[in-house]
Design a protein around this motif. Structure first.
Motif, PDB file in Angstrom:
ATOM      1  N   SER A  19       0.830  -1.209   0.000  1.00  0.00           N
ATOM      2  CA  SER A  19       0.000   0.000   0.000  1.00  0.00           C
ATOM      3  C   SER A  19       0.858   1.250   0.000  1.00  0.00           C
ATOM      4  N   PHE A  20       1.927   1.206   0.811  1.00  0.00           N
ATOM      5  CA  PHE A  20       2.831   2.354   0.885  1.00  0.00           C
ATOM      6  C   PHE A  20       3.469   2.628  -0.475  1.00  0.00           C
ATOM      7  N   PHE A  21       3.920   1.550  -1.151  1.00  0.00           N
ATOM      8  CA  PHE A  21       4.581   1.716  -2.446  1.00  0.00           C
ATOM      9  C   PHE A  21       3.600   2.243  -3.489  1.00  0.00           C
ATOM     10  N   ILE A  22       2.387   1.690  -3.516  1.00  0.00           N
ATOM     11  CA  ILE A  22       1.378   2.123  -4.487  1.00  0.00           C
ATOM     12  C   ILE A  22       1.031   3.593  -4.279  1.00  0.00           C
ATOM     13  N   ASN A  23       0.809   3.981  -3.021  1.00  0.00           N
ATOM     14  CA  ASN A  23       0.479   5.377  -2.725  1.00  0.00           C
ATOM     15  C   ASN A  23       1.644   6.313  -3.060  1.00  0.00           C
ATOM     16  N   LEU A  24       2.859   5.867  -2.740  1.00  0.00           N
ATOM     17  CA  LEU A  24       4.038   6.692  -3.008  1.00  0.00           C
ATOM     18  C   LEU A  24       4.214   6.918  -4.512  1.00  0.00           C
ATOM     19  N   VAL A  25       4.076   5.849  -5.285  1.00  0.00           N
ATOM     20  CA  VAL A  25       4.220   5.963  -6.739  1.00  0.00           C
ATOM     21  C   VAL A  25       3.112   6.836  -7.321  1.00  0.00           C
ATOM     22  N   GLY A  26       1.868   6.596  -6.873  1.00  0.00           N
ATOM     23  CA  GLY A  26       0.728   7.360  -7.392  1.00  0.00           C
ATOM     24  C   GLY A  26       0.846   8.846  -7.085  1.00  0.00           C
ATOM     25  N   LEU A  27       1.170   9.174  -5.838  1.00  0.00           N
ATOM     26  CA  LEU A  27       1.294  10.578  -5.453  1.00  0.00           C
ATOM     27  C   LEU A  27       2.501  11.235  -6.131  1.00  0.00           C
ATOM     28  N   THR A  28       3.602  10.486  -6.264  1.00  0.00           N
ATOM     29  CA  THR A  28       4.788  11.024  -6.943  1.00  0.00           C
ATOM     30  C   THR A  28       4.468  11.338  -8.394  1.00  0.00           C
ATOM     31  N   ALA A  29       3.788  10.407  -9.060  1.00  0.00           N
ATOM     32  CA  ALA A  29       3.409  10.629 -10.461  1.00  0.00           C
ATOM     33  C   ALA A  29       2.473  11.821 -10.579  1.00  0.00           C
ATOM     34  N   GLY A  30       1.490  11.904  -9.678  1.00  0.00           N
ATOM     35  CA  GLY A  30       0.538  13.010  -9.714  1.00  0.00           C
ATOM     36  C   GLY A  30       1.208  14.351  -9.481  1.00  0.00           C
ATOM     37  N   LEU A 296      -4.069  14.549 -10.039  1.00  0.00           N
ATOM     38  CA  LEU A 296      -3.767  14.634  -8.610  1.00  0.00           C
ATOM     39  C   LEU A 296      -4.913  14.053  -7.785  1.00  0.00           C
ATOM     40  N   ILE A 297      -6.138  14.320  -8.210  1.00  0.00           N
ATOM     41  CA  ILE A 297      -7.302  13.771  -7.493  1.00  0.00           C
ATOM     42  C   ILE A 297      -7.329  12.245  -7.605  1.00  0.00           C
ATOM     43  N   ILE A 298      -6.986  11.726  -8.794  1.00  0.00           N
ATOM     44  CA  ILE A 298      -6.942  10.270  -8.978  1.00  0.00           C
ATOM     45  C   ILE A 298      -5.948   9.643  -8.011  1.00  0.00           C
ATOM     46  N   ALA A 299      -4.768  10.294  -7.860  1.00  0.00           N
ATOM     47  CA  ALA A 299      -3.762   9.790  -6.917  1.00  0.00           C
ATOM     48  C   ALA A 299      -4.283   9.853  -5.484  1.00  0.00           C
ATOM     49  N   CYS A 300      -4.996  10.928  -5.136  1.00  0.00           N
ATOM     50  CA  CYS A 300      -5.576  11.056  -3.791  1.00  0.00           C
ATOM     51  C   CYS A 300      -6.634   9.983  -3.537  1.00  0.00           C
ATOM     52  N   VAL A 301      -7.422   9.684  -4.568  1.00  0.00           N
ATOM     53  CA  VAL A 301      -8.459   8.659  -4.444  1.00  0.00           C
ATOM     54  C   VAL A 301      -7.837   7.307  -4.138  1.00  0.00           C
ATOM     55  N   ASN A 302      -6.697   7.012  -4.777  1.00  0.00           N
ATOM     56  CA  ASN A 302      -5.989   5.763  -4.475  1.00  0.00           C
ATOM     57  C   ASN A 302      -5.674   5.661  -2.994  1.00  0.00           C
ATOM     58  N   PHE A 303      -5.146   6.753  -2.441  1.00  0.00           N
ATOM     59  CA  PHE A 303      -4.787   6.771  -1.022  1.00  0.00           C
ATOM     60  C   PHE A 303      -6.027   6.521  -0.155  1.00  0.00           C
ATOM     61  N   MET A 304      -7.110   7.218  -0.454  1.00  0.00           N
ATOM     62  CA  MET A 304      -8.348   7.055   0.317  1.00  0.00           C
ATOM     63  C   MET A 304      -8.856   5.620   0.262  1.00  0.00           C
TER      64      MET A 304
END
Length: 791
Positions: A19-30, A296-304
């Motif tokens: 989860s940490f890796f997925i969120n980190l990659v998603g937020l970094t990309a966003g 950016l919202i898509i990356a935030c949605v992943n985290f949520m």
């Protein structure tokens, strides 16, 4: 306490690595995407806003009422600025400047020098007073006083003289539109024009050189140059526009009205429809700003989604904290801190990614962007990152901190329908945006392909043009005859304009039998040599083209189909067209040709025969022998003009430059769409992985009871595919509306096909299914013993 929170955050990151890796990659990309788009948008917004008098600097525009509607142009009467200064007290200063394309490609040289190509403008004496192009040397009040004065850039001075100490030195400049070489004295040197200037020039010459008393640009019935004015402070823009609207009527021009726009707005707000401002490059600025927010919202949605999905694994932590007296507020602060720490960690990685990607991004956008950490950028980055962290962490923090302590300690967490639908709703939202972006990519690609390969009325491939210098100027006939003998040359001719985007228009001094005197028509016009129509592969709809076989065609004229249509002539060939007091016979009608981009409709146009002043030599060469033919052309050119350098340019280059913005938008949209889909799939992958992990025992029991592996895979996959199907149903209608709106900016456009939308939906569905099935297959293939084994 802070140390305790940081330790817990570290342990949670370490425990839930996926989860940490997925969120980190998603937020970094966003954040990387957002940062790149911010740099581009900020550069676009700052264009032309560096001038010291920018808040008072305006450009005068004209609305022309014609039979086809209101045409808005920035071309004005040559004496308008001077007249404004004398007659309108609100005007503090004014300057007349030629459009950039008038002398865009000129040759600058000194003695014993073959010359350097440079872009220039004609300008009035106070050009450097009004525009902030600082002079390195020269008197700002005198640099353009003399008719033969020239002011060159620092870069050009270094290229020609290897020094900037060049005041008073003589140089020569020439252009295909000028009658001969122009000897000029250097009266000043200015700093190179900055990257955020829409005008990129290498030299400025006095406009007095072309504004002689006999110049047609001084007549109120004509127009050609641009006029820029500086208004006195506190002048009301609306009141001033109302005052000058009917100014040209006082000069006998009843069909033309004036208005002004802020000079800096000309770059972004450059499109007008029927006399009203209708967007321009600002549409792309808005588009990419929205894309940045969406990603950016898509990356935030992943985290949520991942945080709430894994809530069951953190129940006991919450229960113990609450029993030990922790308030809900402190829990919210902990989880928000977790989100903010992850987001700021992503920011530091995204800064590194941005630095690595900037060279490629600059190549795509044609910019010179860089990461300069001034207070504005730091403030923007801090604000965006904090907002992202708060947005992504808000829902999980409120959700996790709201657990009942007793239920949490017992591990009895029940998911309400509202919570499940919220999570699915977020997935729907992600993929709706992804579907819209996929459709946009398909439509943009098809439209760009259409404008590049659609029917434009001429054949642009393997056509090069030469702008003769020196002895060949105004004497190209013998050269054309010579190059026609080269084996690789299919045909050759000449014209007096650049073939693309350099056509002037006229509204008056013409007549024909049956004309309605109230009818107002603007005709584009060009002088061409015999053989030009054949060389360019243009087709005749009626009559004939100019030809040497019929003797002199100097009293003949050819119209395009749009011109004949608006004139209302039934059988035009043989009829008389009176132009500027001279009777010309219509000998042919050429099929419509797109001399401008497909954003514009084909305008009424006529062609005049001109064998002397047609200084753009068009050469059609045989495919497959380009290099040998160009070498032969160079040899022949040197025989005719030993001093001048042989410069040529392929017409296809000019054609492609019309769509530079669209091609960049197309390429960027592909990257951003792929990024949005990837981030969405990352979130879906994480959810599928967690769901498969949570249902391991259920899978084991089902397999023991006889369930097939593919049945289990299907059951695991279907719950994730449903939200994607809903997203497709929502995204396709929205994408239709948005792409239709974009296509409407083109006068000639593709029809929206069903397969664009069906294909986009299928792509999204297949990507989502492939993402989920990876985890479903992995879980479905597990040994039941491993599924049922407890810790």
């Amino acid at each position: 306490m802070l140390r305790h929170h940081l330790l817990l955050i570290y342990r949670n990151f370490k425990r839930y690595k996926s989860s940490f890796f997925i969120n980190l990659v998603g937020l970094t990309a966003g954040l990387t995407c957002t940062l790149l788009i911010y740099l581009w948008v900020n550069n676009e917004i700052q264009m032309d806003r560096f001038h010291a008098k920018g808040s008072q600097l305006y450009q005068v525009m004209e609305n022309e009422k014609t039979e086809a509607g209101i045409n808005t142009t920035d071309l004005t009467v040559g004496i308008l600025g001077k007249t404004f200064l004398n007659e309108i007290p609100e005007v503090e200063d004014a300057v007349t400047v030629s459009p950039a394309y008038w002398i865009a490609q000129s040759k600058l040289l000194v003695k014993n020098n073959i010359g350097i190509n440079g872009a220039g403008v004609f300008a009035g004496k106070n050009f450097f007073k009004i525009f902030s192009y600082p002079l390195i040397s020269g008197n700002i009040n005198e640099v353009l006083n003399g008719k033969n004065s020239i002011v060159i850039s620092k870069q050009m001075a270094m290229k020609l003289f290897h020094t900037t100490d060049v005041l008073g030195k003589e140089m020569i400049w020439e252009n295909a539109d000028m009658n001969g070489q122009n000897h000029a004295l250097i009266s000043g040197v200015f700093n190179n024009t900055p990257p955020n200037s829409s005008i990129q020039i290498d030299f400025v010459v006095s406009i007095d050189l072309i504004m002689e008393p006999s110049s047609p640009f001084l007549e109120w019935s004509n127009h050609g140059p641009n006029t820029f004015i500086v208004l006195k402070k506190n002048t009301n823009l609306q009141t001033f526009n109302a005052k000058i609207r009917g100014f040209l009527k006082l000069k006998g021009q009843n069909n033309r009205e004036l208005f002004i726009r802020p000079y800096a707005d000309g770059y972004l707000y450059n499109k007008y429809e029927n006399g009203k401002q209708a967007g321009g490059r600002i549409e792309y600025v808005k588009l990419f700003s929205i894309i940045a927010v969406f990603i950016l919202i898509i990356a935030c949605v992943n985290f949520m989604n991942l945080a709430t999905a894994r809530a069951s694994l953190r129940m006991k932590e919450v229960g113990i904290k609450k029993v030990m007296g922790a308030s809900r507020r402190s829990l919210i602060m902990q989880y928000m801190g977790e989100a903010l720490l992850l987001t700021f960690s992503s920011l530091f990685i995204s800064l590194l990614c941005t630095e690595l990607l900037l060279p490629r991004f600059n190549e795509i956008t044609g910019k010179q962007l860089s990461l300069n950490f001034d207070w504005q950028l730091v403030l923007i980055l801090t604000g965006i990152t904090s907002l992202t962290g708060l947005l992504s962490g808000s829902y999980p923090a409120l959700y996790l901190s709201g657990f009942n302590p007793a239920a949490a300690l017992k591990g009895k967490l029940t998911y309400t329908g509202r919570e499940l639908w919220t999570r699915k709703g977020l997935v729907v939202f992600q993929f709706t945006l992804s579907v819209i972006l996929i459709v946009a990519v398909l439509v943009v690609y098809q439209q760009i392909d259409f404008v590049q390969h659609g029917h434009i009325g001429y054949k642009k491939d393997n056509v090069l043009y030469i702008e003769p210098q020196g002895k060949l100027k105004n004497n190209a006939g013998t050269f054309i005859s010579a190059i026609k003998k080269i084996p690789g040359v299919v045909n050759a001719s000449s014209m007096n304009k650049r073939f693309i985007g350099d056509l002037k228009s006229t509204q008056g001094d013409f007549n024909w039998e049956g004309r309605d005197p109230k009818q107002v028509i603007a005709f584009q016009h060009a002088g061409i040599n015999s053989g030009l129509i054949e060389t360019m592969g243009m087709k005749m709809a009626n009559g004939r083209a100019f030809s040497d076989e019929y003797g002199s065609d100097s009293t003949k004229v050819i119209f395009n189909e749009a011109g004949i249509k608006i004139m209302g002539l039934k059988d035009p060939v043989g009829k008389i067209f009176n132009l500027w007091g001279k009777n010309l016979q219509i000998i042919g009608v050429v099929k419509n040709v797109h001399f401008e981009s497909m954003h514009e409709v084909v305008k009424p146009m006529f062609f005049l025969y001109d064998a002397v002043h047609t200084n753009r030599i068009m050469v059609k060469i045989k495919a497959g022998s380009e290099q040998e033919t160009i070498t032969a052309l160079q040899r022949v050119y040197k025989d005719f003009n030993t001093v001048a350098d042989f410069d040529y340019r392929f017409l296809d280059q000019d054609f492609q430059e019309q769509y530079v913005s669209e091609k960049r938008i197309s390429l960027l949209s592909r990257y951003f769409a792929a990024l949005a889909v990837t981030i969405s799939c990352l979130g879906l992958f994480g959810l599928a992985s967690f769901t498969a992990e949570r249902k391991l025992k259920e899978i084991g029991i089902r397999k023991v009871l006889g369930a097939s592996e593919w049945g289990i895979i299907f059951n695991l996959s279907k719950d994730f595919v449903k939200p994607v199907l809903i997203a497709i149903l929502i995204g396709l209608p929205l994408s239709y509306v948005l792409t239709r709106q974009w296509l409407n900016t083109f006068a000639y456009r593709i029809d929206l096909q069903l397969w664009y939308f069906a294909g986009a939906g299928l792509i999204a569905l297949l990507i989502a299914w492939a993402t989920v099935s990876m985890q479903a297959i992995k879980a479905g293939m597990k040994n039941p013993v491993e599924c049922l084994r407890d810790e």
